[in-house]
Design a protein around this motif. Structure first.
Motif, mmCIF file in Angstrom:
data_model
loop_
_atom_site.group_PDB
_atom_site.id
_atom_site.type_symbol
_atom_site.label_atom_id
_atom_site.label_comp_id
_atom_site.label_asym_id
_atom_site.label_seq_id
_atom_site.Cartn_x
_atom_site.Cartn_y
_atom_site.Cartn_z
ATOM 1 N N UNK A 79 0.685 -1.230 -0.021
ATOM 2 C CA UNK A 79 0.047 0.101 -0.081
ATOM 3 C C UNK A 79 1.035 1.363 -0.045
ATOM 4 N N UNK A 80 1.895 1.248 0.790
ATOM 5 C CA UNK A 80 2.746 2.636 1.031
ATOM 6 C C UNK A 80 3.406 2.737 -0.197
ATOM 7 N N UNK A 81 4.216 1.574 -0.451
ATOM 8 C CA UNK A 81 5.171 1.917 -1.859
ATOM 9 C C UNK A 81 4.372 2.228 -3.196
ATOM 10 N N UNK A 82 3.422 1.651 -3.121
ATOM 11 C CA UNK A 82 2.366 1.723 -4.265
ATOM 12 C C UNK A 82 1.956 3.197 -4.592
ATOM 13 N N UNK A 83 1.586 3.696 -3.448
ATOM 14 C CA UNK A 83 1.095 5.350 -3.575
ATOM 15 C C UNK A 83 2.330 6.114 -3.835
ATOM 16 N N UNK A 84 3.484 5.808 -3.338
ATOM 17 C CA UNK A 84 4.582 6.639 -3.598
ATOM 18 C C UNK A 84 5.035 6.366 -5.036
ATOM 19 N N UNK A 85 4.907 5.225 -5.631
ATOM 20 C CA UNK A 85 5.237 5.042 -7.124
ATOM 21 C C UNK A 85 4.318 5.745 -7.835
#
Length: 415
Positions: free
Chosen positions: A206-212
């Motif tokens: 969730x966190x990394x996907x949003x940053x990407x």
């Protein structure tokens, strides 16, 4: 050339803005249950226009089986697959009052194709366009169905990085993900459904996907582009696949992945980070393989006695699969087509400015995921058919008593 594979042979055809694209598959085992419904899911995952982070080109990429099946059964004859181009706009690439037909686009194949053939497609990238990969994905879906139905092979790819943002970044303790327990556990459990639940980026966090997603959107809004990496794991791959010395399985996988448009790097197993790990740690010690529960064995499928305690090798040793997970990374450069005006030089040697009008992805990584899976399936399928021919010849020797007992492994991989 436009043909991949020796035993499961795939020939792709078509240009980015032509009437259709597709492929011919030769070598599909007869009797495989096969309809368009088996192929379409991967086509839909690859198609453009999936989100605001991909090209707005609106193609449904509906696949049509033209030959090679009857009543939903593969006949063993060549299978022709076709996808119509419904939203092509060749005027965006010349003849529309712009200057794109006067300049080779930076980092595109316009100039190199002209140098090679003396002529090039006047619209889009022609055969160098990522639209060529439609045939690969369609053929890969067929290979994947056979591998899954017969051997239980699972092939799952996901977005590992976009620009500097990584799902499993290297650390001082884990310079390679092959030593990271969290990464190895992730490979054991990640599913295609989980990956797709993190659209549009396909990074299952969730966190990394949003940053990407935010990073890609930022490059899109600035009419720029960004690259990244795709990680792929092949689970339940039969052992014994690969043809040393020049057609090792990792060499064939590297060939397959580096043939995908926009790729710039390939690493398998511990990869480049493995160069920082001492051999005493990097060596994969052999251990007794867990027993296969009764009823779960499949006819003709190898059940080796041994496996490895660790898997820095990425499931391949000496160019031959050992039954462990095969995993690798593929690096993709930033898409070459950007909206910003670029200083360049025309075909006639005159300097000028090129402003591209064509539709494009600000980052190819999310749509590259099913392409990587498909090329992995084609590679394993081709290697499997080669090994099945060898196994069949060996079994005939054993059946005739021409081989002394104990000199060769049986069909279950036991000496």
């Amino acid at each position: 050339m436009s043909t991949f594979g020796k035993h499961f042979r795939v020939t792709t055809y078509g240009e980015s803005h032509g009437r259709s694209v597709g492929c011919i598959v030769d070598g599909c085992p007869p009797g495989l249950q096969l309809t368009e419904a088996d192929i379409q899911p991967q086509m839909t995952r690859r198609r453009p226009g999936q989100s605001a982070l991909t090209t707005p080109r609106d193609e449904k990429d509906r696949v049509e089986i033209q030959s090679g099946t009857e009543n939903g059964i593969a006949l063993g004859s060549p299978i022709a697959l076709r996808v119509l181009n419904e939203d092509q706009r060749p005027k965006d690439y010349g003849g529309g009052g712009g200057n794109i037909d006067m300049f080779p686009r930076p980092s595109h194949a316009d100039w190199t194709y002209l140098e090679k053939y003396g002529v090039k497609s006047s619209s889009g990238g022609g055969r160098s366009s990522a639209r060529e990969t439609i045939g690969r994905v369609a053929a890969g879906a067929i290979a994947e169905k056979y591998l899954k139905d017969v051997y239980g092979v699972e092939i799952i790819a996901y977005t590992n990085s976009v620009g500097p943002i990584e799902l499993f970044p290297p650390t001082r303790e884990h310079p390679s993900p092959s030593t990271n327990p969290a990464f190895l556990d992730f490979l054991n459990n990640v599913s295609r459904e989980e990956v797709d639940s993190f659209l549009p980026v396909r990074c299952p966090n969730t966190k990394v996907s949003k940053e990407m997603s935010d990073l890609i959107a930022d490059f899109r809004d600035r009419e720029d582009s960004i690259g990244g990496t795709v990680t792929c794991v092949i689970r339940n791959c039969p052992s014994g696949l690969g043809e040393p010395c020049f057609d090792k399985l990792e060499a064939e996988l590297g060939h397959a992945m580096m043939s995908i448009p926009a790729t710039k790097g390939f690493e398998i197993g511990s990869g480049f980070g493995g160069t920082r790990i001492p051999g005493s740690i990097h060596n994969d010690a052999w251990i007794k393989a867990p027993a296969v529960p009764p009823g779960e064995t499949k006819p003709g499928v190898r059940t080796p006695k041994l496996t490895t305690k660790t898997n820095h090798s990425g499931g391949i040793q000496g160019g031959i699969s050992n039954g462990a997970h095969i995993y690798f990374n593929v690096a993709f450069k930033p898409p070459a087509t950007i909206g910003q005006a670029q200083q360049t030089t025309g075909y006639d040697g005159t300097e000028g400015t090129l402003a591209a009008k064509g539709r494009h992805d600000p980052c190819v990584i999310p749509r590259a995921v099913p392409i990587v899976e498909s090329m992995a399936a084609l590679t394993v399928m081709d290697a499997l058919l080669a090994q099945l021919a060898r196994d069949g010849a060996r079994e005939r020797l054993q059946a005739t008593g021409a081989v002394k007992s104990g000199m060769m492994a049986d069909t279950n991989g036991h000496a």
